[in-house]
Design a protein around this motif. Structure first.
Motif, PDB file in Angstrom:
ATOM      1  N   VAL A   1       8.548   9.386  15.820  1.00  0.00           N
ATOM      2  CA  VAL A   1       7.720   9.607  14.713  1.00  0.00           C
ATOM      3  C   VAL A   1       8.515  11.379  14.018  1.00  0.00           C
ATOM      4  O   VAL A   1       9.336  11.611  12.961  1.00  0.00           O
ATOM      5  N   LYS A   2       8.684  11.713  15.086  1.00  0.00           N
ATOM      6  CA  LYS A   2       9.557  13.432  15.054  1.00  0.00           C
ATOM      7  C   LYS A   2      11.012  13.361  15.036  1.00  0.00           C
ATOM      8  O   LYS A   2      11.342  14.094  13.875  1.00  0.00           O
ATOM      9  N   GLN A   3      11.165  12.055  14.921  1.00  0.00           N
ATOM     10  CA  GLN A   3      13.061  11.519  14.626  1.00  0.00           C
ATOM     11  C   GLN A   3      13.037  11.630  13.223  1.00  0.00           C
ATOM     12  O   GLN A   3      13.632  12.065  12.576  1.00  0.00           O
ATOM     13  N   ILE A   4      11.770  10.726  12.580  1.00  0.00           N
ATOM     14  CA  ILE A   4      11.985  10.370  10.893  1.00  0.00           C
ATOM     15  C   ILE A   4      11.783  11.685  10.486  1.00  0.00           C
ATOM     16  O   ILE A   4      12.329  12.406   9.146  1.00  0.00           O
ATOM     17  N   ALA A   5      10.357  12.675  11.302  1.00  0.00           N
ATOM     18  CA  ALA A   5      10.746  14.185  10.212  1.00  0.00           C
ATOM     19  C   ALA A   5      12.151  15.147  10.506  1.00  0.00           C
ATOM     20  O   ALA A   5      12.100  16.149   9.287  1.00  0.00           O
ATOM     21  N   ASP A   6      12.075  14.757  11.810  1.00  0.00           N
ATOM     22  CA  ASP A   6      13.728  15.580  11.473  1.00  0.00           C
ATOM     23  C   ASP A   6      14.467  15.229  10.303  1.00  0.00           C
ATOM     24  O   ASP A   6      15.647  15.715  10.422  1.00  0.00           O
TER      25      ASP A   6
ATOM     26  N   GLU B   1      -1.657  11.299   1.064  1.00  0.00           N
ATOM     27  CA  GLU B   1      -2.738  12.035  -0.070  1.00  0.00           C
ATOM     28  C   GLU B   1      -1.251  12.778  -0.657  1.00  0.00           C
ATOM     29  O   GLU B   1      -0.423  12.579  -1.777  1.00  0.00           O
ATOM     30  N   LYS B   2      -0.538  13.647   0.852  1.00  0.00           N
ATOM     31  CA  LYS B   2       0.846  13.846   0.350  1.00  0.00           C
ATOM     32  C   LYS B   2       2.465  13.145  -0.760  1.00  0.00           C
ATOM     33  O   LYS B   2       2.817  13.846  -1.396  1.00  0.00           O
ATOM     34  N   LEU B   3       2.325  11.624  -0.314  1.00  0.00           N
ATOM     35  CA  LEU B   3       2.840  10.935  -0.743  1.00  0.00           C
ATOM     36  C   LEU B   3       2.757  10.935  -1.792  1.00  0.00           C
ATOM     37  O   LEU B   3       3.599  10.260  -3.119  1.00  0.00           O
ATOM     38  N   THR B   4       1.041  10.877  -2.970  1.00  0.00           N
ATOM     39  CA  THR B   4       1.563  10.219  -3.845  1.00  0.00           C
ATOM     40  C   THR B   4       1.180  11.729  -4.947  1.00  0.00           C
ATOM     41  O   THR B   4       2.026  11.784  -6.043  1.00  0.00           O
ATOM     42  N   GLU B   5       2.249  12.319  -4.353  1.00  0.00           N
ATOM     43  CA  GLU B   5       2.409  13.249  -4.972  1.00  0.00           C
ATOM     44  C   GLU B   5       4.586  13.707  -5.041  1.00  0.00           C
ATOM     45  O   GLU B   5       4.791  14.653  -5.979  1.00  0.00           O
ATOM     46  N   VAL B   6       4.444  12.764  -4.416  1.00  0.00           N
ATOM     47  CA  VAL B   6       6.316  13.117  -4.040  1.00  0.00           C
ATOM     48  C   VAL B   6       6.917  11.607  -5.427  1.00  0.00           C
ATOM     49  O   VAL B   6       6.211  10.038  -5.414  1.00  0.00           O
ATOM     50  N   TYR B   7       7.325  11.562  -6.115  1.00  0.00           N
ATOM     51  CA  TYR B   7       7.754  11.397  -7.425  1.00  0.00           C
ATOM     52  C   TYR B   7       9.347  10.316  -6.846  1.00  0.00           C
ATOM     53  O   TYR B   7       9.933  11.086  -5.761  1.00  0.00           O
ATOM     54  N   ASP B   8       9.559  10.003  -7.664  1.00  0.00           N
ATOM     55  CA  ASP B   8      11.389   8.816  -7.280  1.00  0.00           C
ATOM     56  C   ASP B   8      12.450   9.787  -6.436  1.00  0.00           C
ATOM     57  O   ASP B   8      12.819   9.966  -7.765  1.00  0.00           O
ATOM     58  N   LEU B   9      12.454  10.366  -6.343  1.00  0.00           N
ATOM     59  CA  LEU B   9      13.442  11.590  -5.959  1.00  0.00           C
ATOM     60  C   LEU B   9      14.808   9.826  -5.838  1.00  0.00           C
ATOM     61  O   LEU B   9      15.953  11.399  -6.247  1.00  0.00           O
TER      62      LEU B   9
ATOM     63  N   GLU C   1       0.936  -1.264  -0.047  1.00  0.00           N
ATOM     64  CA  GLU C   1       0.044  -0.110  -0.006  1.00  0.00           C
ATOM     65  C   GLU C   1       0.768   1.148  -0.104  1.00  0.00           C
ATOM     66  O   GLU C   1       0.110   2.489  -0.021  1.00  0.00           O
ATOM     67  N   THR C   2       1.808   0.930  -0.361  1.00  0.00           N
ATOM     68  CA  THR C   2       2.779   2.064  -0.208  1.00  0.00           C
ATOM     69  C   THR C   2       2.551   3.174  -1.371  1.00  0.00           C
ATOM     70  O   THR C   2       2.118   3.078  -2.605  1.00  0.00           O
ATOM     71  N   MET C   3       2.672   4.632  -1.667  1.00  0.00           N
ATOM     72  CA  MET C   3       2.237   4.986  -1.836  1.00  0.00           C
ATOM     73  C   MET C   3       3.438   6.387  -3.311  1.00  0.00           C
ATOM     74  O   MET C   3       3.223   6.911  -3.987  1.00  0.00           O
ATOM     75  N   THR C   4       4.557   6.052  -3.309  1.00  0.00           N
ATOM     76  CA  THR C   4       5.718   6.423  -4.058  1.00  0.00           C
ATOM     77  C   THR C   4       6.504   4.679  -4.574  1.00  0.00           C
ATOM     78  O   THR C   4       6.442   3.521  -3.429  1.00  0.00           O
ATOM     79  N   ALA C   5       7.587   5.017  -4.575  1.00  0.00           N
ATOM     80  CA  ALA C   5       8.298   4.237  -6.132  1.00  0.00           C
ATOM     81  C   ALA C   5       9.395   3.773  -5.041  1.00  0.00           C
ATOM     82  O   ALA C   5       9.681   2.286  -4.903  1.00  0.00           O
ATOM     83  N   MET C   6      10.006   4.664  -4.277  1.00  0.00           N
ATOM     84  CA  MET C   6      11.157   4.445  -3.053  1.00  0.00           C
ATOM     85  C   MET C   6      10.294   3.530  -1.994  1.00  0.00           C
ATOM     86  O   MET C   6      10.900   2.852  -1.732  1.00  0.00           O
ATOM     87  N   GLY C   7       9.280   4.043  -1.393  1.00  0.00           N
ATOM     88  CA  GLY C   7       8.171   2.980  -0.706  1.00  0.00           C
ATOM     89  C   GLY C   7       7.869   1.447  -0.706  1.00  0.00           C
ATOM     90  O   GLY C   7       8.991   1.012  -0.237  1.00  0.00           O
ATOM     91  N   GLY C   8       7.956   1.281  -2.458  1.00  0.00           N
ATOM     92  CA  GLY C   8       7.559  -0.154  -2.250  1.00  0.00           C
ATOM     93  C   GLY C   8       9.045  -0.208  -3.166  1.00  0.00           C
ATOM     94  O   GLY C   8       9.273  -1.994  -2.704  1.00  0.00           O
ATOM     95  N   ARG C   9      10.392  -0.129  -3.032  1.00  0.00           N
ATOM     96  CA  ARG C   9      11.930  -0.423  -3.303  1.00  0.00           C
ATOM     97  C   ARG C   9      12.124  -0.906  -1.681  1.00  0.00           C
ATOM     98  O   ARG C   9      12.709  -2.141  -1.515  1.00  0.00           O
ATOM     99  N   MET C  10      12.166  -0.181  -0.827  1.00  0.00           N
ATOM    100  CA  MET C  10      12.189  -0.612   0.202  1.00  0.00           C
ATOM    101  C   MET C  10      11.251  -1.426   1.181  1.00  0.00           C
ATOM    102  O   MET C  10      11.530  -2.519   2.080  1.00  0.00           O
TER     103      MET C  10
ATOM    104  N   ALA D   1      14.854  11.066   0.498  1.00  0.00           N
ATOM    105  CA  ALA D   1      14.380   9.868   0.083  1.00  0.00           C
ATOM    106  C   ALA D   1      14.429   9.153   0.638  1.00  0.00           C
ATOM    107  O   ALA D   1      12.916   7.702   1.121  1.00  0.00           O
ATOM    108  N   LYS D   2      14.949   8.847   1.843  1.00  0.00           N
ATOM    109  CA  LYS D   2      14.776   7.383   2.774  1.00  0.00           C
ATOM    110  C   LYS D   2      14.751   8.087   4.163  1.00  0.00           C
ATOM    111  O   LYS D   2      13.731   6.804   4.187  1.00  0.00           O
ATOM    112  N   ALA D   3      14.331   9.023   4.298  1.00  0.00           N
ATOM    113  CA  ALA D   3      13.429   9.419   5.418  1.00  0.00           C
ATOM    114  C   ALA D   3      12.066   9.060   4.715  1.00  0.00           C
ATOM    115  O   ALA D   3      10.853   8.261   5.576  1.00  0.00           O
ATOM    116  N   VAL D   4      11.585   9.488   3.357  1.00  0.00           N
ATOM    117  CA  VAL D   4      10.181   9.502   2.438  1.00  0.00           C
ATOM    118  C   VAL D   4       9.452   8.221   2.771  1.00  0.00           C
ATOM    119  O   VAL D   4       8.500   7.896   3.241  1.00  0.00           O
ATOM    120  N   SER D   5      10.913   7.225   2.188  1.00  0.00           N
ATOM    121  CA  SER D   5      10.603   5.637   1.888  1.00  0.00           C
ATOM    122  C   SER D   5      10.139   5.252   2.933  1.00  0.00           C
ATOM    123  O   SER D   5       9.235   4.552   3.188  1.00  0.00           O
TER     124      SER D   5
END
Length: 864
Positions: free
Chosen positions: A381-386, A331-339, A285-294, A538-542
């Protein structure tokens, strides 16, 4: 060589360095291939094979593809395991003396694809290098050139570990030294490696030394250096996006060998080799190509560090508790391309303006992601955001510089926004006003001459012109118009004013194209400096993409958070097979419990075919894997140990490539588990021994059960149709019998799919055959034979009265009582010795396995 034309000589000189690749030789608007390349390419690509005069007596085979559509043909060849060398003109034909200079600008291989349909969005495309240091130590490095990721490890047991890693990573190309073992090369090809390439240089060079700073062992450095030498030599361009190499050890993760990964259908199904029906399909159910690979990488390498696993579970729990925020994140992740791959294309130099617009849109979502994650109010969660760097400077630059909908080609112009560069604005003003002047000139000339059909036009050959039909030529003023071109029904003229303006307009348009390309390359170089920051982002978003995916699936499928035991206790209540449950109606799926502790280390599972034994076994393994990748699990409650390895022997399939039978494959997989499992492992054995004769199979099955029980102590689920093995519960203290229940109604079997304590009372094999709709006559006959086989006093009739034996059959030893006529005969001396041996045995001191082996030896003596 001297007999060929200079152009063919040039081709052969270049081809000499690329004997293992198709050479795409640029001639005008085509890539041409000659000689054997042409013959083979025409077959593989199904294109026309022609010939040309090359200076020799015989014509040279030739075929070609248009350069603008070459990418499709290249992908076809790469998908079949070939390499393609792109040879371009590197000299201006106008200034060339003789044949235009040509060089190979890139070697494209299965492991170095940077773009195209062959590069799946949610899959890495790895190339690896393998270096043998001795018979037991191998270095393995791998890289995805499209993302820049590089890793390396040392494997110190045997080459099977190398093969397993190559399979897990789905490596398409392996780089080795030219003297690498041919036998090991063959094994790699059998395991699915498309191409084996050679590179002997393993020295550390300045252009990639910085990438090896984190490596402290010389074998690791040599292994990576071999791979990097091959990449730099074959790609012939900037690889600034390559990330520093990281090391890993396979024992840092749950080890799942190639066979177990296949049997459990983690990333692809056994039957179709596709994603649908696999665990990856269920979870994605990943929304990005990077997330799918991870996600795929996490499934391939589940964690064994308890704190790291629980850290993931904590974040999944937080995301599950905040439904609306999670939907905003999705919703926001759907607009993130493959960084990751955008950064690679920037470094590689093949990024276009549309790619940079995608990068801008992706970066514009990051501040919203950071704000939403921080609003969840949890430190993990804040650690990932940072870790998310919005790279505002790049987003602002691209917003100011690149138009919203640029063309694909970088040479067409209309890429840079107005107001970004003053010089460009001046040229554009001249061009736009010049065209307005042309339109004004046309109106003035019509008024001056009274010719309403007069028009001012343009073509590339003659430039701007005034066109007048022949019927109106007499209306033109003498001496003002200079004839430029004569047509059938019109004449074209030019005036001094038009000629002057033409020079200004055309110069401006030419300058615009040149300047826009120059400005674009400058912007690309600026973005290039941000590649490390983009890769970190890209790693954090993934990571947040995969974790929100776990939360989404866990909520939708009603999964629960697993707990981990320290005493190796396993308790799964109402467990389900996640994929089967999704494919079926969830309300129809029958959940089952599984309890294993120090008194129940092994479960011997009996029950009819199709009752669900294999599904039950697989669901326990998949539950453990789901828990250790950080996801919730399909159960109402789950307490699990942390498994270091999972081994499976499920299903039956010949390994035709290696020439191994079903039984040999079965034994090799069993051996792999027995040799490598620890008490912290999970073993699933389904129908071990069925690939050989009944007694051999039963003997092996019992021996394997005893060995695992007494020597290894791993959690083991062992299903079997050998009901005789159920007596082992009395002898092996940590083995318990369970069965998958079924009932018989009106002569037909009904599967309940419920696991209960104790052994099964019946196999229902004929009932299953009836469900498969075998002929009624056959089913009736099978029931007749079964009813007699189940009565010892009637067994003889099945094999004597109802069959007409030939001489050979009548000479064979019967396992059952002989007819009366035979009993009256005196035994031979050979038979007397066997009988005396039997009388001397103390049967109370013989194990079941010894008894079976003894019976086999006695039978051999009687047959000799």
């Amino acid at each position: 060589m001297a007999a060929y034309t200079p152009m063919i000589q040039q081709y052969l000189q270049v081809k000499a360095d690329y004997q293992d690749a198709f050479l795409f030789f640029r001639l005008g608007d085509f890539y041409e291939m000659f000689f054997d390349d042409a013959v083979k390419a025409s077959q593989e690509l199904e294109i026309t094979l022609t010939s040309r005069d090359g200076g020799a007596e015989e014509r040279i085979p030739m075929c070609g593809v248009p350069y603008h559509s070459a990418a499709n043909y290249i992908e076809q060849l790469i998908s079949k395991g070939y390499k393609v060398a792109i040879c371009e003109q590197v000299e201006d034909p106008k200034t060339a003396k003789g044949v235009v200079k040509r060089e190979v600008i890139q070697l494209i291989t299965p492991g170095t694809m940077m773009e195209g349909k062959g590069l799946a969005d949610k899959e890495n495309n790895y190339i690896a290098s393998v270096t043998a240091f001795d018979d037991q130590v191998f270095g393995l490095a791998y890289n995805d050139i499209s993302t820049g990721e590089s890793k390396v490890t040392l494997l110190s047991h045997n080459f099977d570990e190398v093969l397993n890693e190559l399979s897990v990573l789905n490596v398409k190309e392996v780089v080795v030294a030219s003297n690498f073992s041919a036998e090991l090369q063959k094994k790699m090809r059998e395991r699915g490696v498309l191409v084996i390439s050679f590179e002997d240089n393993s020295s550390i060079e300045m252009n990639f030394a910085r990438l090896l700073d984190g490596l402290d062992q010389e074998p690791l450095k040599q292994t990576v250096a071999r791979l990097f030498h091959y990449l730099f030599r074959s790609q012939k361009r900037s690889l600034d996006h390559l990330q520093p190499v990281t090391t890993y050890q396979i024992h840092q993760y749950m080890k799942i060998d190639y066979y177990s990964k296949r049997n459990l259908e983690l990333t692809e199904t056994i039957r179709s080799k596709g994603k649908k029906g696999s665990l990856l399909w269920l979870l994605d159910e990943t929304m990005t190509a990077m997330g799918g690979r991870m996600l795929k990488a996490w499934i391939d390498r589940p964690l064994i560090d308890r704190s790291a696993i629980e850290h993931r579970h904590t974040i999944v729990e937080v995301l599950m508790q905040h439904y609306f925020e999670r939907q905003e994140i999705r919703e926001k992740l759907t607009e993130v391309y493959d960084l990751e791959r955008l950064a690679g294309r920037v470094a590689f130099g093949n990024v276009n303006a549309r790619d940079l617009v995608q990068l801008k849109h992706s970066l514009m979502q990051v501040p919203f992601l950071i704000q939403t994650l921080q609003g969840l109010g949890h430190e993990a969660v804040k650690q990932i955001a940072d870790q998310m760097d919005p790279c505002e400077e790049i987003a602002d630059l691209l917003e100011q510089a690149i138009v919203e909908n640029p063309p694909l080609s970088l040479k067409e112009g209309n890429i840079i926004r107005d107001g970004y560069n003053p010089e460009l604005d001046q040229y554009r003003d001249a061009s736009r006003n010049g065209k307005n002047w042309i339109a004004q000139l046309e109106r003035e000339e019509r008024e001056r001459t009274g010719i309403k059909s007069l028009k001012v036009g343009y073509n590339r050959v003659f430039g701007y012109y005034i066109e007048v039909t022949r019927a109106n030529l007499h209306l033109l003023e003498e001496g003002r118009y200079e004839r430029k071109q004569t047509l059938t029904n019109a004449e074209r003229f030019i005036t001094p004013e038009l000629k002057e303006k033409e020079a200004l307009i055309l110069q401006a348009e030419e300058k615009i194209g040149e300047l826009e390309y120059e400005l674009f390359t400058q912007i690309r170089e600026i973005v290039k400096e941000y590649i490390p920051r983009l890769q970190s982002l890209a790693k954090a978003v993934s990571e947040i993409d995969v974790l929100q995916c776990f939360a989404q699936v866990s909520e939708d499928r009603h999964y629960v958070k697993p707990q981990f035991s320290r005493d190796r206790r396993l308790m799964v209540k109402d467990g389900r097979h996640p994929v089967v449950e999704k494919v079926m109606n969830a309300q129809e799926y029958v959940p089952n419990d599984c309890i294993m502790d120090h008194e129940r280390e092994m479960l011997l599972i009996t029950g009819p075919n199709m009752s669900g034994k294999s599904t039950y076994m697989r669901q326990i393994a998949l539950t453990a894997i789901l828990a250790q990748i950080g996801c919730y699990v399909p159960a109402s409650e789950a307490i699990l140990p942390i498994f270091d390895q999972v081994f499976t022997r499920i299903g039956a399939a010949d390994d035709l490539i290696s020439g191994q039978s079903t039984f040999m494959v079965e034994m090799l997989e069993a051996k792999n588990a027995i040799a490598n499992a620890t008490k912290n492992s999970l073993i699933l054995f389904d129908e071990i021994g069925r690939g050989t004769s009944t007694y051999d199979g039963m003997a092996l099955a019992q021996a394997i059960i005893e060995y695992i029980h007494n020597r290894i102590g791993a959690k083991t689920l062992f299903s079997t149709h050998y009901h005789e093995l159920t007596v082992l519960e009395k002898e092996l203290t940590q083995l318990k019998n369970v069965h998958v229940s079924a009932i018989e109604q009106q002569g037909k079997v009904v599967f309940l799919h419920k696991v209960k304590e104790g052994p099964a009372d019946k196999s229902y094999g004929i009932h299953v055959a009836q469900l498969a709709e075998l002929p009624d006559e056959l089913i009736t006959r099978a029931n007749e034979i079964l009813s007699k086989l189940e009565k010892p006093e009637d067994i003889e009739k099945v094999w004597t009265e109802e069959r007409v034996p030939n001489k050979e059959e009548s000479a064979q030893l019967s396992f059952f009582d002989e007819p009366a006529s035979v009993k009256k005969q005196e035994p031979s001396s050979k038979e007397r010795k066997v009988l005396d041996h039997i009388k001397s045995l103390d049967l109370l001191d013989v194990t079941p396995l010894q008894a079976i082996n003894l019976l086999y030896e006695l039978q051999k003596k009687l047959k000799c």
